[in-house]
Structure formats: structure tokens, C-alpha cells
Design a protein around this motif. Structure first.
Motif, PDB file in Angstrom:
ATOM      1  N   UNK A  22       0.779  -1.229   0.000  1.00 25.94           N
ATOM      2  CA  UNK A  22       0.000   0.000   0.000  1.00 25.94           C
ATOM      3  C   UNK A  22       0.810   1.277   0.000  1.00 25.94           C
ATOM      4  N   UNK A  23       2.124   1.160  -0.031  1.00 20.96           N
ATOM      5  CA  UNK A  23       2.990   2.344   0.002  1.00 20.96           C
ATOM      6  C   UNK A  23       3.731   2.481  -1.326  1.00 20.96           C
ATOM      7  N   UNK A  24       4.029   3.716  -1.684  1.00 23.41           N
ATOM      8  CA  UNK A  24       4.794   3.966  -2.892  1.00 23.41           C
ATOM      9  C   UNK A  24       6.203   3.418  -2.725  1.00 23.41           C
ATOM     10  N   UNK A  25       6.580   2.482  -3.593  1.00 25.75           N
ATOM     11  CA  UNK A  25       7.914   1.890  -3.525  1.00 25.75           C
ATOM     12  C   UNK A  25       8.830   2.465  -4.593  1.00 25.75           C
ATOM     13  N   UNK A  26       8.277   2.814  -5.737  1.00 24.83           N
ATOM     14  CA  UNK A  26       9.083   3.368  -6.824  1.00 24.83           C
ATOM     15  C   UNK A  26       8.163   4.019  -7.837  1.00 24.83           C
ATOM     16  N   UNK A  27       8.671   5.044  -8.484  1.00 23.40           N
ATOM     17  CA  UNK A  27       7.955   5.638  -9.609  1.00 23.40           C
ATOM     18  C   UNK A  27       8.980   6.270 -10.541  1.00 23.40           C
ATOM     19  N   UNK A 189      -8.699   8.220 -19.421  1.00 21.95           N
ATOM     20  CA  UNK A 189      -7.378   8.799 -19.158  1.00 21.95           C
ATOM     21  C   UNK A 189      -7.218   9.057 -17.668  1.00 21.95           C
ATOM     22  N   UNK A 190      -6.107   8.557 -17.118  1.00 24.05           N
ATOM     23  CA  UNK A 190      -5.805   8.672 -15.690  1.00 24.05           C
ATOM     24  C   UNK A 190      -4.355   9.078 -15.499  1.00 24.05           C
ATOM     25  N   UNK A 191      -4.050   9.626 -14.336  1.00 21.17           N
ATOM     26  CA  UNK A 191      -2.656   9.783 -13.931  1.00 21.17           C
ATOM     27  C   UNK A 191      -2.140   8.427 -13.464  1.00 21.17           C
ATOM     28  N   UNK A 192      -0.850   8.191 -13.633  1.00 26.43           N
ATOM     29  CA  UNK A 192      -0.291   6.872 -13.314  1.00 26.43           C
ATOM     30  C   UNK A 192      -0.513   6.501 -11.847  1.00 26.43           C
ATOM     31  N   UNK A 193      -0.346   7.457 -10.950  1.00 32.90           N
ATOM     32  CA  UNK A 193      -0.554   7.172  -9.530  1.00 32.90           C
ATOM     33  C   UNK A 193      -1.990   6.800  -9.218  1.00 32.90           C
TER      34      UNK A 193
END
Length: 316
Positions: A22-27, A189-193
């Protein structure tokens, strides 16, 4: 690791976002894109349509096993006996095949129709519903119309109220056809996040930050395998309700993956054994390397988090 694709000469990879637990690991963003960029995920939008059908079911507005004609006013004999579940699993029995340009219900013909609703409802029957998987956008378009008919709301308005807003997704765009209907077959269309947020909700049994978005049993029904498609799709083993499944070989083992997929390499991968979500956006539309590249990115990520035979993560 994601920097490996910085120098890709094809310049059509847009973004990769990775969540773990559930946490951002990489972008990483590519070719001038950033975290605010909206991108058309193409047919991965079909998987969102399936989630919306599930939310409508949770609210008592439709059932997966009900006749599709009940939520499709004007449906003719070609859809007689077809259930909502047949629409969602690409087994409507209609003569619609996106791989065959001569098919009466081919996607290009649907897009060119002056009245897409009438065109879709007039598609002829090819075989009894529920008997054979044939990938096509016309069936997904009908599924979107079914959600509209069942809820009494435009598909995109229903999505905003019951999926996007609860997930905190404020910036999105869903293309409408000439008749004013959001295209249940794609072009969202969506943002990647935000794409990744939808995946995290699905990975968490339909919940987001403690709030139920889709009932867990409904979500299980959506993701459950309904048709074996490995013989016609090199990237998937099974198809559910507009979601795919694959046991992906990584090293000496296999890792089960559930995913949404769109033309050009747009992917939303769920990896339950690793509590991982991978959202990939790409505009390699109509080019086979887009799908291969996205699978290569996933393989690289899975290789960086190997699993034991029991599917749990190795200590590192």
C-alpha cells in the motif's frame, strides 16, 4: 532498475508506478511525462467498467446472472439468453471480433457508427451466449451501457461518484462517443498514480483506506477465472470479468498475476503474493513491443523481489 528504460529510442513509455504493502515503492516518468500527466489507458478501461458493474451489483441495481436485455433497452433477439456475466467475460455470442476486420461487430465499425448504441444492439448472433471467449470492444461497450441502464446514470458520472471520488481521484477524462455515452470499452485517461490506486483497492479486497468501494465477494467474482485463453493470448492464461490472469515464470518459479490490459502496453498488474501493484502507461499503440516491454518491466520488478515456493517473500 527503472532507469534502464530512460534511453529507449522508441520514446513512448510514459510511466511506471510501483506500490508495496500500500505504500509507494518506486515511480519513474519518461519522455516528458510527470506525476500529473493524464494518459489514455485504452482497453484497461474495460477493467474499470467491470468494477463499476460490480459496484452497481452491490447497490442492488443489477445482478451478474440477470439477462443482459434487462439493462439494455432495445436489445433484440441476438442477445436473447445472454447474461450480464456473458458480456463481462467476452462470451456474448455476438458476431463481434476485434481481430477480424470483416466481423460485423468489429471495433472500428463501432467507432465509425453514426449511432453506436443502435449499431451495438443490432450486432448479429454468431453462436449461443456463454459458449466461447472472443475478445471484442462491442461487448464491453454494451456492458457500459448496461451499467447506465441499471443505475440510471451516465457511466462516467457513476464512476465519479462511486469509484473515482472515493479513491481521491480528481483528475481524469473518459472519452464519450457521438451519442454522449462514455466508452465502456476504453479511452479512460488517468494519472499513473491514480491508475495504481485502483489496483491497490482491488488488491485490498475492494477497500481503500478503510472504506469499502467494492464488496469483497463481488470483487472475487470479477477477478475469478471464467475462460481459458492461453491458446489465443500469449500474455494471459485466463479471463475473468474483463480482468486477466497469468502465472508468470520468473527464474525457476511461477508467480500468479492478475491484471488489466490496454493497447500499447498499458497495464495494471496485481501481485497478491508480494502485496505489489505495478501501473505502467505507454503509448505504443498497435505495436507489439509495447506489451512485451511492459511484461519485461514486470519481470524485472518480480526478479527484484523473489519468492519462495510457497509464494511468500524471501528474507533479504
Amino acid at each position: 532498475m527503472l532507469s534502464r528504460w530512460d534511453g529507449d529510442a522508441r520514446a513512448d513509455l510514459k510511466a511506471v508506478v510501483v506500490l508495496r504493502d500500500g505504500q509507494l515503492a518506486a515511480q519513474r516518468y519518461y519522455n516528458g511525462n510527470d506525476a500529473q500527466s493524464l494518459h489514455d489507458i485504452r482497453s484497461a478501461g474495460k477493467s474499470v467498467t467491470a468494477l463499476l458493474a460490480g459496484i452497481a451489483a452491490d447497490r442492488g441495481r443489477l445482478r451478474f446472472d440477470q439477462p443482459a436485455a434487462r439493462c439494455l433497452p432495445g436489445a433484440g433477439q441476438a442477445l436473447a439468453g445472454a447474461r450480464v456475466s456473458d458480456l463481462l467475460s467476452m462470451r456474448s455470442g455476438l458476431d463481434a471480433d476485434d481481430e477480424n476486420p470483416q466481423s460485423p461487430g468489429n471495433e472500428d465499425r463501432l467507432d465509425e457508427a453514426a449511432d453506436p448504441v443502435a449499431f451495438a444492439l443490432s450486432a448479429p448472433r454468431r453462436e449461443p451466449p456463454g459458449t466461447r471467449y472472443v475478445y471484442n470492444s462491442l461487448t464491453a461497450y454494451l456492458a457500459g451501457l448496461c451499467v447506465e441502464g441499471a443505475t440510471g446514470q451516465p457511466l462516467d458520472a457513476f464512476a465519479d461518484a462511486h469509484l473515482f471520488a472515493p479513491l481521491g481521484i480528481a483528475h481524469w477524462r473518459w472519452q464519450r462517443d457521438v451519442g454522449g455515452h462514455a466508452k465502456g470499452q476504453g479511452n479512460l485517461s488517468l494519472r499513473a498514480g491514480d491508475f495504481a490506486r485502483i489496483g491497490q483497492m482491488a488488491l485490498d479486497d475492494g477497500r481503500w483506506q478503510g472504506r469499502e468501494i467494492v464488496r469483497a465477494d463481488t470483487l472475487r467474482a470479477i477477478l475469478a477465472p471464467r475462460a481459458r485463453i492461453g491458446a489465443v493470448d500469449p500474455y494471459a492464461d485466463e479471463y475473468g470479468y474483463m480482468w486477466y490472469r497469468k502465472r508468470l515464470r520468473v527464474g525457476a518459479g511461477e508467480i500468479p498475476v492478475v491484471f488489466a490490459s490496454g493497447n500499447g502496453g498499458n497495464k495494471l498488474y496485481l501481485v497478491p503474493s508480494l502485496r505489489m501493484v505495478v501501473a505502467i502507461q505507454s503509448s505504443a499503440y498497435g505495436r507489439g513491443y509495447g506489451q512485451r516491454r511492459s511484461q519485461d518491466i514486470l519481470r524485472a520488478l518480480l526478479g527484484a523481489a523473489p519468492t519462495r515456493a510457497d509464494g511468500t517473500e524471501k528474507s533479504r
